[in-house]
Design a protein around this motif. Structure first.
Motif, mmCIF file in Angstrom:
data_model
loop_
_atom_site.group_PDB
_atom_site.id
_atom_site.type_symbol
_atom_site.label_atom_id
_atom_site.label_comp_id
_atom_site.label_asym_id
_atom_site.label_seq_id
_atom_site.Cartn_x
_atom_site.Cartn_y
_atom_site.Cartn_z
ATOM 1 N N UNK A 198 0.827 -1.207 0.000
ATOM 2 C CA UNK A 198 0.000 0.000 0.000
ATOM 3 C C UNK A 198 0.867 1.266 0.000
ATOM 4 N N UNK A 199 0.297 2.415 -0.352
ATOM 5 C CA UNK A 199 1.080 3.663 -0.458
ATOM 6 C C UNK A 199 1.819 4.040 0.822
ATOM 7 N N UNK A 200 1.221 3.790 1.985
ATOM 8 C CA UNK A 200 1.887 4.154 3.235
ATOM 9 C C UNK A 200 3.210 3.420 3.386
ATOM 10 N N UNK A 201 3.229 2.148 3.047
ATOM 11 C CA UNK A 201 4.474 1.372 3.141
ATOM 12 C C UNK A 201 5.490 1.855 2.124
ATOM 13 N N UNK A 202 5.063 2.070 0.906
ATOM 14 C CA UNK A 202 6.017 2.502 -0.135
ATOM 15 C C UNK A 202 6.632 3.853 0.224
ATOM 16 N N UNK A 203 5.849 4.730 0.817
ATOM 17 C CA UNK A 203 6.385 6.021 1.253
ATOM 18 C C UNK A 203 7.383 5.820 2.402
ATOM 19 N N UNK A 204 7.063 4.917 3.315
ATOM 20 C CA UNK A 204 7.940 4.658 4.459
ATOM 21 C C UNK A 204 9.278 4.087 4.023
ATOM 22 N N UNK A 205 9.272 3.274 2.971
ATOM 23 C CA UNK A 205 10.494 2.587 2.540
ATOM 24 C C UNK A 205 11.447 3.493 1.765
ATOM 25 N N UNK A 206 11.043 4.728 1.533
ATOM 26 C CA UNK A 206 11.965 5.670 0.881
ATOM 27 C C UNK A 206 13.204 5.916 1.743
#
Length: 399
Positions: free
Chosen positions: A256-264
């Motif tokens: 989900x977008x929240x995870x992809x943003x966190x993994x930056x």
């Protein structure tokens, strides 16, 4: 040649310090060996459940630990792909009444510092840094420790708290590490940089096929600790190039977008391969025993590595307070601790499989169970968190 030390503890991590603190307060003369040039801790966040807090309370350091702790309101489990909440644990009044203690998250260095300062306050604890253990030799009335700096130290009793790659353990077992095929990216981010709509009064675990992400705040919620775990396709092949950043983003590509943003922020972190060992049915050889990851290295899926090490320290202190014979002390210690830690080691493996389930039917069953449990239903945690009495010795083969 130095005089024979009363107790030598190999390893100045959380487990070694906890043991030194307990035995030092008992009045034992303790020598603590650390391979690094300074006593310190590497890592970021750490979770401590009620059983770990109970052990820290027994050591007399809980009030200091609480000064550095964050007390999450809930532990929220979410689907890593859809972002849907699957289940939660409420760490409220019912939880505290049931187990006697709350649930905290804390920076690993902060917990280490509390234990280190508690040890430094005792004048019967001697600290020796830059002492990497090479070899252990047992004699009838003492143990000899050869260190890489050339020092030879003799002891009446030795506690090996020197981690998953313990040199002390080699005296007792020639077993091998068990690869999990998973790797972990551990990284922290300033809370001000996390541009996400997340309630940091809560702790999050996002689970998906072959992946999971854990997020929670430490240091008065100024820092967000994150651990991204995924199954590396090249791990089982023995490749040194497994767990790359590219593989990380590939494995979490459908999240989900929240995870992809966190993994930056993941590239700022430290990547490690995840191993454990099979439980042993013996930790002791004459005057030498093991503690913490040296005795029972476990996967992190139950957040019990540090908790079990501190429990070890409290148990060892208690049996030593009740007995003067080293053989009896070490026998009673492992008789109590081996069944407990073996259960947690195996439970961690099982919970990892549940988190990372890839089969659609298994995922459906897991999610259905999680979605239909009450947030204050703690019966599945009683074995882990409840106050325990010393169990009778049982054979691992019977478990």
């Amino acid at each position: 040649m130095e005089e024979v030390k009363e107790v030598v503890i190999v390893g100045g991590g959380i487990g070694g310090l906890a043991a030194a603190c307990g035995l030092g307060k008992l009045g034992k003369k303790v020598t603590l060996l650390e391979q690094a040039e300074e006593f310190g801790e590497v890592g970021a966040g750490l979770q401590v459940g009620p059983n770990g807090l109970r052990a820290l309370d027994t050591l007399g350091v809980l009030d200091e630990v609480y000064k550095h702790a964050v007390f999450p309101r809930r532990h929220v489990f979410k689907d890593a792909i859809t972002g849907k909440e699957l289940s939660a644990l409420v760490f409220g009044e019912t939880f505290r009444e049931r187990y006697g203690y709350p649930y905290i998250v804390i920076h690993r260095t902060d917990l280490h510092t509390v234990l280190l300062e508690a040890c430094r306050s005792l004048d019967n604890i001697t600290f020796k840094s830059n002492h990497r253990l090479l070899e252990v030799t047992e004699h009838d009335d003492h143990v000899e420790l050869l260190c890489a700096n050339g020092a030879v130290i003799r002891a009446e009793m030795v506690v090996g708290a020197d981690g998953i790659n313990s040199n002390t353990r080699k005296l007792i077992s020639n077993d091998k590490l068990v690869p999990s095929e998973y790797v972990a990216y551990r990284f922290t981010v300033s809370a001000s940089e996390m541009k996400l709509d997340i309630d940091w009064d809560e702790k999050f675990t996002w689970i998906g096929p072959g992946i999971h992400l854990v997020q929670y705040p430490v240091r008065h919620k100024s820092v967000i600790n994150q651990v991204a775990v995924f199954k590396s396709q090249s791990f089982k092949d023995g490749s040194d190039n497994c767990g790359t950043v590219e593989e990380l983003h590939q494995m979490f590509g459908n999240s989900c977008p929240t995870i992809r943003e966190s993994l930056k922020f993941a590239e700022q972190g430290m990547v490690t391969k995840l191993f454990d060992r099979d439980p042993l049915d013996n930790w002791t050889s004459k005057r030498v025993t093991l503690l913490g990851d040296a005795a029972h290295p476990m996967l992190q899926y139950l957040a019990q590595g540090a908790c079990q090490a501190i429990e070890d320290a409290v148990c060892l202190t208690r049996v030593m307070s009740e007995n003067s014979d080293i053989d009896k002390v070490l026998s009673l210690y492992q008789e109590e601790r081996i069944p407990r830690t073996a259960q947690v080691q195996r439970g961690a493996r099982q919970w990892g499989e549940i988190k990372h389930a890839e089969d659609p039917t298994t995922i459906l069953l897991r999610n259905t169970i999680m979605e239909n449990r009450d947030a204050e239903d703690f019966k599945y945690l009683d074995w882990l968190y409840s106050k325990r009495t010393a169990p009778a010795a049982i054979s691992l083969a019977q478990q």
